[in-house]
Design an enzyme around this catalytic site. Structure first.
Site, PDB file in Angstrom:
ATOM      1  CB  CYS A  94      51.549  45.757 -45.668  1.00  0.00           C
ATOM      2  SG  CYS A  94      51.932  45.110 -47.304  1.00  0.00           S
ATOM      3  CD  GLU A 137      55.501  39.193 -46.501  1.00  0.00           C
ATOM      4  OE1 GLU A 137      55.397  39.519 -47.697  1.00  0.00           O
ATOM      5  OE2 GLU A 137      55.508  40.036 -45.589  1.00  0.00           O
ATOM      6  CG  HIS A 140      51.812  40.455 -50.269  1.00  0.00           C
ATOM      7  ND1 HIS A 140      51.101  41.591 -50.608  1.00  0.00           N
ATOM      8  CD2 HIS A 140      52.396  40.730 -49.080  1.00  0.00           C
ATOM      9  CE1 HIS A 140      51.257  42.505 -49.657  1.00  0.00           C
ATOM     10  NE2 HIS A 140      52.031  42.006 -48.721  1.00  0.00           N
TER      11      HIS A 140
END
Ligand code: ZN
Length: 169
Positions: A94, A137, A140
């Site tokens: 990441c 993603e 996140h």
């Protein structure tokens, strides 16, 4: 196009739950272009808006092979509507946890809905690296970083290594 600053753990902003986008306009498209430029420069294959400090539900990705033609993808308000029971393990990294990698289990396939670069509704059935990356993603956007899945000891060590790395820069 601008290269934006990518925040790293343990920045508390990374724990923010991002809010949905209400309008897809030129300002948002310019921001997504900057996100893509930032991701390519890093280099990385996916980037969420919160990683550049903006808590909105926007992602950019490009999982094309390094020497292949670029295939940028933009996801606004992505929502997972189905995940497979079958899991897959991928050694994830990441941009907000530089130089740290760990094996993470996730559903091997998923379906999602989202708005594209022009604000048009889309849906896709993701498999392979695409499925892994998009789930990473979307995490996140919900304030989750992949090291949150590790034991607290492994997570503490990863954060300590990132802090040391940032200090040396
Ligand atoms: Zn990430």
């Amino acid at each position: 196009m601008n290269i934006l600053n990518i925040i790293t753990v343990p920045d508390p902003l990374l724990k923010t739950v991002s809010v949905p986008v209400t309008v897809v306009d030129d300002e948002l498209r310019a921001f997504m272009d900057d996100m893509l430029t930032t991701m390519y420069a890093a280099p990385g294959i996916g980037l969420a808006a919160i990683q550049v400090g903006r808590p909105i539900r926007v992602l950019v990705m490009d999982i094309a092979d390094e020497d292949a033609e670029k295939k940028p993808q933009y996801f606004i308000n992505p929502e997972v509507t189905w995940t497979s029971d079958e899991l897959t393990t991928f050694n994830e990294g990441c941009l907000s946890v530089p130089d740290q990698y760990a094996d993470i289990d996730r559903p091997a396939e998923c379906k999602l809905t989202y708005l594209d670069y022009h604000g048009n509704p889309q849906n896709v059935h993701a498999t392979g690296l695409f499925a892994t990356c998009i789930q990473h993603e979307i995490d996140h956007l919900n304030g989750i970083v992949f090291i949150d899945y590790l034991s607290s000891l492994k997570k503490t060590i990863a954060i300590r290594k990132v802090k040391k790395l940032i200090k040396e820069d």
